[in-house]
Design a protein around this motif. Structure first.
Motif, PDB file in Angstrom:
ATOM      1  N   LYS A   1     -13.168   8.179  -3.409  1.00  0.00           N
ATOM      2  CA  LYS A   1     -11.776   8.606  -3.373  1.00  0.00           C
ATOM      3  C   LYS A   1     -11.467   9.312  -2.074  1.00  0.00           C
ATOM      4  O   LYS A   1     -12.155  10.246  -1.677  1.00  0.00           O
ATOM      5  CB  LYS A   1     -11.485   9.528  -4.556  1.00  0.00           C
TER       6      LYS A   1
ATOM      7  N   GLN B   1      -7.058   1.089 -10.463  1.00  0.00           N
ATOM      8  CA  GLN B   1      -8.067   2.123 -10.284  1.00  0.00           C
ATOM      9  C   GLN B   1      -8.636   2.648 -11.587  1.00  0.00           C
ATOM     10  O   GLN B   1      -9.455   3.564 -11.577  1.00  0.00           O
ATOM     11  CB  GLN B   1      -7.493   3.276  -9.459  1.00  0.00           C
TER      12      GLN B   1
ATOM     13  N   SER C   1       0.808  -1.222   0.000  1.00  0.00           N
ATOM     14  CA  SER C   1       0.000   0.000   0.000  1.00  0.00           C
ATOM     15  C   SER C   1       0.841   1.272   0.000  1.00  0.00           C
ATOM     16  O   SER C   1       0.333   2.343  -0.312  1.00  0.00           O
ATOM     17  CB  SER C   1      -0.937   0.012   1.210  1.00  0.00           C
TER      18      SER C   1
ATOM     19  N   ILE D   1     -11.545   3.868  -1.460  1.00  0.00           N
ATOM     20  CA  ILE D   1     -11.813   3.115  -0.235  1.00  0.00           C
ATOM     21  C   ILE D   1     -13.315   2.956  -0.046  1.00  0.00           C
ATOM     22  O   ILE D   1     -14.107   3.834  -0.391  1.00  0.00           O
ATOM     23  CB  ILE D   1     -11.205   3.837   0.992  1.00  0.00           C
TER      24      ILE D   1
ATOM     25  N   PHE E   1     -16.983   2.452  -3.829  1.00  0.00           N
ATOM     26  CA  PHE E   1     -15.661   2.984  -3.531  1.00  0.00           C
ATOM     27  C   PHE E   1     -15.633   4.485  -3.813  1.00  0.00           C
ATOM     28  O   PHE E   1     -16.062   4.937  -4.883  1.00  0.00           O
ATOM     29  CB  PHE E   1     -14.594   2.277  -4.382  1.00  0.00           C
TER      30      PHE E   1
ATOM     31  N   SER F   1     -12.463  -2.174   6.360  1.00  0.00           N
ATOM     32  CA  SER F   1     -12.031  -1.234   5.321  1.00  0.00           C
ATOM     33  C   SER F   1     -11.546  -2.014   4.107  1.00  0.00           C
ATOM     34  O   SER F   1     -10.705  -2.904   4.230  1.00  0.00           O
ATOM     35  CB  SER F   1     -10.920  -0.330   5.855  1.00  0.00           C
TER      36      SER F   1
ATOM     37  N   THR G   1      -9.776  -1.427   0.439  1.00  0.00           N
ATOM     38  CA  THR G   1      -9.043  -0.450  -0.367  1.00  0.00           C
ATOM     39  C   THR G   1      -8.689  -1.059  -1.715  1.00  0.00           C
ATOM     40  O   THR G   1      -8.181  -2.179  -1.786  1.00  0.00           O
ATOM     41  CB  THR G   1      -7.752  -0.010   0.351  1.00  0.00           C
TER      42      THR G   1
ATOM     43  N   THR H   1     -16.104   1.254   3.081  1.00  0.00           N
ATOM     44  CA  THR H   1     -16.182   0.782   4.458  1.00  0.00           C
ATOM     45  C   THR H   1     -17.448  -0.041   4.659  1.00  0.00           C
ATOM     46  O   THR H   1     -18.530   0.354   4.208  1.00  0.00           O
ATOM     47  CB  THR H   1     -16.186   1.962   5.449  1.00  0.00           C
TER      48      THR H   1
ATOM     49  N   GLU I   1      -6.405   7.224  -2.758  1.00  0.00           N
ATOM     50  CA  GLU I   1      -6.903   5.858  -2.708  1.00  0.00           C
ATOM     51  C   GLU I   1      -8.408   5.827  -2.899  1.00  0.00           C
ATOM     52  O   GLU I   1      -9.123   6.803  -2.626  1.00  0.00           O
ATOM     53  CB  GLU I   1      -6.534   5.206  -1.368  1.00  0.00           C
TER      54      GLU I   1
END
Length: 492
Positions: A295, A353, A80, A301, A293, A345, A347, A303, A299
């Motif tokens: 930004k 991406q 990461s 992400i 997801f 989480s 990612t 949740t 990243e």
């Protein structure tokens, strides 16, 4: 000759280090490194072996190493926070073993372009691979393999090579088996003499500069790549490291029991159906159908909130995905007491991406357990042996922030206008590219014509100049011969 390292050597080294640590403070050493020193002998033994059991030199190197590791944040390096694009190029990777059974840490020098990436990022990538190899092979020695085929003075990055040798020498004790240098051009011999001066005498003896036909002396053909003349047709493709989940007892908060950050990705699960419903299980997943997801910084992400909706039964959960190489899930597994919750989480890793996520799916599995106080190994064994157990499943689809759901499927808003608009856009782009290429070609043709006219003019000028020079030469030659005849007549 190998010097024997005794238990007393190791204990003395540990005692001296911990005594000095009282003066410097435990904050000067990373907790993981301090734990290696306190609870195990293997790492300390390597420092002593590196210096033939000379305790003073081993002690100095140990301190130098732990201070460097703290400053460089070696223990925090993972997929990461490194340049994943550089990693995926395959400049560095490990594969195969030498005849001593040591992993080959391979540097494909031809693939590396000096200055293409920030040097600090390249150094972090080197350390990432060394740390990963240590975890993979439990600290066993590695052979450093320089594939120098096709490299010359202008292409080889000596600064990087010297850095690699430097970290092996100073921070990774007793870690180097051979330094194999394959197909190095003779013009680089002088450069590699610099490397020899950096190494102790016993390490210089481990340097092997060889051609392909001699590689079999150190690496079996079945362990050698095809490009080296071996039988192994392996082609490097980056695969994220699967690291063991470590239990963190301080992570219990608000009736939540989970595991600390340790597994970079969720496990792979074959493609499954699109049903998002909960199937009546006791684990409530929020959101229930779509992982969106968004930004955050650099990243993407998402949740998830997991809740044990039963008031009597303990639950264990585990997440899997159809694309484990794309995602980092923290935590990917854990336990929940009755009514307990956990925040997960997810990612999307760098390099993945671009493009939609509509084909990626997650599976959240859960099952009753007798207790939430499970060790790491107990949790691993629990999910390895799930036969005859009541496993509930919850399926989730993925979408990006600008995607929407239509008729149960994830689609982009642009596709709501049907495919014709996209096709028209593609055709327009192709026509624009064609027009641009035509314009560039026209410019090239025009320049070529101009160059031809200039060349023709120069040829004509050169021809006229040549005729002029020849004419003057003939005239001068005629006058010289005439004067000679007059002189001869007078003589006569």
């Amino acid at each position: 000759m190998t010097v024997e390292v005794t238990d007393k050597h190791i204990q003395d080294l540990r005692t001296n280090f911990l005594k000095e640590l009282e003066n410097k403070g435990e904050s000067s050493v990373h907790p993981d490194d301090l734990d290696r020193i306190k609870s195990g002998d293997e790492w300390l033994q390597r420092f002593l072996l590196h210096h033939d059991a000379r305790e003073k030199e081993a002690y100095d190197m140990l301190w130098e190493t732990v201070l460097w590791r703290k400053e460089f944040k070696t223990n925090e390096i993972n997929e990461s926070n490194i340049n994943i694009d550089f990693i995926k190029e395959g400049v560095f990777f490990y594969h195969g073993r030498d005849k001593d059974g040591c992993l080959l840490f391979i540097f494909k020098a031809k693939k590396h372009v000096k200055g293409q990436y920030d040097f600090e990022e390249v150094k972090r990538a080197v350390i990432y691979w060394l740390e990963r190899i240590e975890r993979c092979d439990k600290g066993k020695s590695v052979s450093l393999f320089f594939d120098m085929e096709g490299c010359g003075v202008s292409t080889v990055d000596m600064e990087l090579i010297k850095y690699i040798i430097h970290v092996f020498k100073n921070y990774y004790p007793n870690f180097l088996n051979y330094i194999i240098i394959l197909e190095m051009a003779w013009i680089l011999n002088a450069l590699f003499k610099v490397i020899k001066t950096m190494l102790p005498e016993k390490a210089v003896e481990r340097i092997k500069m060889i051609k392909k036909q001699d590689l079999k002396l150190y690496v079996d053909p079945d362990q050698s790549l095809k490009c080296w003349g071996g039988n192994d047709n392996y082609v490097f493709v980056f695969e994220p490291e699967e690291r063991e989940i470590t239990y963190n007892p301080t992570a219990v908060n608000n009736k939540k029991v989970h595991f600390a950050d340790g597994s970079p990705t969720a496990e792979y699960v074959p493609n499954f159906g699109d049903k998002p419903e909960n199937d009546g299980n006791m684990l409530k997943v929020t959101p229930s159908g779509i992982i969106t997801f968004v930004k955050e910084g650099n990243e993407l992400i998402s949740t998830l909130e997991l809740q044990n909706s039963d008031n009597l039964i303990n639950l264990s959960y585990k997440m899997k995905t159809t694309s484990p190489e794309k995602f980092r899930v923290r935590p990917s597994a854990g336990c929940l007491p009755p009514g307990g919750t956990a925040t997960v989480s997810v990612t999307l890793l760098h390099g993945f991406q671009l493009g939609g996520l509509s084909r990626d799916k997650f599976l959240v599995m859960s099952m009753p357990v007798d207790s939430v106080d499970l060790s790491v190994q107990e949790l691993i064994d629990l999910w390895k042996n799930t036969s005859n157990k009541n496993i509930s499943q919850h399926r989730l689809r993925c979408s990006q922030g600008d995607e929407v759901v239509k008729n149960g499927a994830v689609v982009s808003p642009n596709t709501q206008l049907d495919g014709e608009k996209n096709q028209l856009t593609q055709i327009s782009n192709k026509l624009l590219q064609l027009s641009t290429c035509q314009s560039e070609l026209h410019v090239v043709v025009k320049r070529t014509q101009q160059l031809q006219w200039i060349m023709m003019f120069l040829v004509i000028c050169l021809g006229l100049l040549t005729l002029y020079v020849l004419k003057n030469a003939v005239h001068d030659s005629s006058g010289f011969c005439y004067k000679d005849r007059r002189v001869d007549d007078v003589d006569l």
